[in-house]
Design an enzyme around this catalytic site. Structure first.
Site, PDB file in Angstrom:
ATOM      1  N   TYR A  45       0.729  -1.350  -0.155  1.00 34.15           N
ATOM      2  CA  TYR A  45       0.081  -0.030  -0.111  1.00 34.15           C
ATOM      3  C   TYR A  45       0.823   1.164   0.055  1.00 34.15           C
ATOM      4  O   TYR A  45       1.977   1.184   0.555  1.00 34.15           O
ATOM      5  CB  TYR A  45      -0.977   0.240   1.273  1.00 34.15           C
ATOM      6  CG  TYR A  45      -1.956  -1.035   1.253  1.00 34.15           C
ATOM      7  CD1 TYR A  45      -3.403  -0.683   0.804  1.00 34.15           C
ATOM      8  CD2 TYR A  45      -1.782  -2.487   1.553  1.00 34.15           C
ATOM      9  CE1 TYR A  45      -4.290  -1.693   0.836  1.00 34.15           C
ATOM     10  CE2 TYR A  45      -2.698  -3.338   1.566  1.00 34.15           C
ATOM     11  CZ  TYR A  45      -3.762  -2.977   1.124  1.00 34.15           C
ATOM     12  OH  TYR A  45      -5.097  -3.909   0.912  1.00 34.15           O
ATOM     13  N   GLU A  46       0.238   2.327  -0.645  1.00 30.62           N
ATOM     14  CA  GLU A  46       1.353   3.478  -0.716  1.00 30.62           C
ATOM     15  C   GLU A  46       1.730   4.167   0.566  1.00 30.62           C
ATOM     16  O   GLU A  46       2.658   5.013   0.747  1.00 30.62           O
ATOM     17  CB  GLU A  46       0.568   4.491  -1.712  1.00 30.62           C
ATOM     18  CG  GLU A  46      -0.759   5.098  -1.262  1.00 30.62           C
ATOM     19  CD  GLU A  46      -1.544   5.780  -2.414  1.00 30.62           C
ATOM     20  OE1 GLU A  46      -1.223   5.740  -3.498  1.00 30.62           O
ATOM     21  OE2 GLU A  46      -2.481   6.319  -1.793  1.00 30.62           O
ATOM     22  N   SER A  47       0.880   3.802   1.645  1.00 29.29           N
ATOM     23  CA  SER A  47       1.200   4.290   2.939  1.00 29.29           C
ATOM     24  C   SER A  47       2.511   3.758   3.491  1.00 29.29           C
ATOM     25  O   SER A  47       3.183   4.350   4.279  1.00 29.29           O
ATOM     26  CB  SER A  47       0.084   3.772   4.031  1.00 29.29           C
ATOM     27  OG  SER A  47      -0.090   2.478   3.832  1.00 29.29           O
ATOM     28  N   GLY A  48       3.342   2.727   2.577  1.00 34.57           N
ATOM     29  CA  GLY A  48       4.510   2.428   2.996  1.00 34.57           C
ATOM     30  C   GLY A  48       4.570   1.082   3.581  1.00 34.57           C
ATOM     31  O   GLY A  48       5.426   0.403   4.045  1.00 34.57           O
TER      32      GLY A  48
END
Lengths: 258, 274
Positions: free
Chosen positions: A61-64
């Protein structure tokens, strides 16, 4: 279609077109694939895949959060359950620069407000005038670079003439630009959108022109019905097929997830 | 030095009308209470910077604090659109909102350049998108070594960077963990910074994977338990998903929003709100 040893087809009346779409999207993910997941339907489909035929799917996920294994569906890309269950949690600059940009991620999974015949995606504005839009949409997020740098892209969109347009009002994320050869010219490293999965069927790029054509319809859907819901004259693949209906196992796993 | 103060004093000292202000926190640790205090103190003409303007920026925009927004994704995560943001862009209510629009990768790199003291950052991004024509802060650049055409984006150096963290010690050293987004870059890129924390402790226990901001990188620290609500602070609170859902209804209507703002922000002190 699935890795189930003994698939039990469910009756047509037993599932919705929305469920068919999510299940077909889940099937598109091979086990062990590293998948960059957007929130909403892509996340539902990726989590379904992990619970059915692809237990080793790596959800990013782009949240890392890399290798997240949520036990319930996250509402956002940054829910605590993603960080708690991840193999690694990295900063946002790192997820884009070290992980996405160099091509380490196999599949990018995106949604779209508008999508055109060359698989270009608009999530920015509806209307011709950027400065005075008819509808202001959320914008790009991580999508432009996901669409550029993942080895391949899968798009999930509900089929309608409003969403499937001849040319998007705004190119937020590039599919095949204005046709074959454009991605190479632009220096985009990934293959682009290899599959567009809708509630009516599946579109794939024509091998010569990269224009999206109908390659499969879902059970009970007529090809003409898909054409009528598309804003360009949708071509049919010569070997147009029908999607396998959801199995009872797939449906149970999906409903359990929700 | 990271001086510990009240939230009201910190905002009054650090945030001025016309400033460029970045509130960061990627879904996790969003400094919502600080945003509300900016509204309460009636700041105007701010250039607001944030990768994911969500509920707190919808509130700041609806309250008339912002002149311009620099961002990459403006939505209510998992729910839908931001109606106050939309109303400002489409109808200029309550005031017109200028926008400068990027992608996440571009925004993250702009903060990295700011933190690194460089004038710009380079990435492989934006090529072929219509963002290039609309956003003057996106420009092509040729690699001097390979000839590859890449994209340059200028550094972000906000006047004030504001983040929320789990805790700080009495000397003002800050510790945060979980999804840490671009918070470190934001603090290091900003001229002045404020960190709101869940608690101030005598000693920071080391935590694997935590980000530590030494006291001398932070200007002000304020203890605001629950200051990230409706987002969350890992180890302290859960994300209030119902609030995000409810916001969709509240924010659709100007009158409903205005009533909400009066009751929940303007009519309350920090202490009452948290």
């Amino acid at each position: 279609m699935t890795a189930q040893a003994t698939p039990t087809p469910a009756g047509v009346a037993d599932w919705s077109s929305d469920e068919m779409m999510t299940i077909e999207a889940a099937r598109a993910l091979r086990d062990g694939t590293r998948c960059f997941v957007g929130i909403g339907r892509p996340s539902t489909a990726a989590n379904l895949a992990r619970r059915t035929h692809a237990p080793n799917l790596v959800l990013i996920y782009e949240s890392g959060t890399i290798g997240a294994k949520p036990g319930r569906l996250p509402l956002s890309i940054g829910d605590g359950v993603l960080a708690e269950t991840a193999d690694a949690v990295v900063s946002v600059p790192e997820i884009f620069n070290y992980w996405l940009q160099p091509g380490r991620i196999d599949v990018g999974f995106l949604g779209a407000a508008q999508l055109d015949r060359y698989g270009n995606i608009n999530t920015t504005v509806i209307g011709d005038d950027y400065a005075d839009p008819k509808v202001r949409l959320p914008g790009a997020g991580g999508a432009p670079e996901i669409a550029a740098s993942c080895r391949e892209v899968i798009v999930i969109v509900q089929h309608s003439r409003r969403a499937f347009v001849d040319r998007v009002d705004f190119v937020t994320s590039v599919g095949y630009g204005s046709g074959a050869g454009d991605r190479e010219r632009l220096g985009l490293t990934g293959r682009g959108p290899v599959r567009v999965i809708t509630d009516l069927g599946v579109l794939e790029p024509d091998p010569d022109t990269d224009e999206l054509i109908l390659t499969r319809v879902h059970p009970g859907v007529e090809p003409e019905q898909v054409r009528a819901a598309t804003g360009w004259h949708l071509a049919f693949a010569p070997d147009l097929a029908t999607t396998a209906p959801p199995t009872a196992e797939e449906l149970a796993a999906l409903r359990d997830l929700r | 030095m990271g001086v510990i103060t009240s939230l009201a004093d910190a905002i009054a000292e650090l945030v001025h009308d016309g400033d460029t202000v970045a509130l960061e926190g990627f879904t996790h640790l969003i400094p919502v209470a600080a945003g509300h205090e900016i509204i309460r103190q009636g700041r105007r003409d701010l250039t607001l910077v944030r990768m994911t303007p969500d509920i707190v920026y919808d509130q700041l925009i609806g309250a008339g604090c912002a002149r311009k927004l620099i961002f990459s994704w403006a939505g209510n995560p998992g729910v839908g659109s931001l109606h106050r943001f939309r109303d400002a862009v489409q109808h200029g209510w309550p005031t017109p909102l200028e926008i400068e629009e990027h992608s996440h990768a571009g925004m993250a790199n702009r903060y990295v350049a700011g933190a690194a003291g460089l004038p710009f950052a380079v990435l492989r991004g934006y090529r072929g998108t219509d963002l290039v024509a609309q956003t003057p802060t996106i420009a092509p650049i040729t690699c001097p070594f390979t000839g590859e055409v890449l994209t340059a984006v200028p550094a972000l150096t906000p006047d004030v960077g504001i983040v929320h963290a789990q805790r700080a010690d009495r000397a003002g050293n800050v510790q945060l963990w979980g999804i840490t987004g671009v918070q470190k870059e934001t603090v290091l890129a900003s001229r002045r910074s404020l960190v709101t924390v869940e608690e101030i402790v005598d000693e920071l226990e080391p935590r694997p994977g935590a980000v530590v901001l030494p006291s001398w990188t932070v200007t002000r620290i304020a203890e605001v338990p629950g200051g990230a609500h409706p987002s969350y602070a890992m180890g302290y609170s859960e994300r209030d998903n119902d609030y995000y859902q409810a916001w969709d209804t509240i924010s659709r209507d100007r009158a409903a929003f205005t009533a909400w703002l009066g009751e929940h922000v303007l009519g309350r002190s920090v202490e009452e709100a948290s």
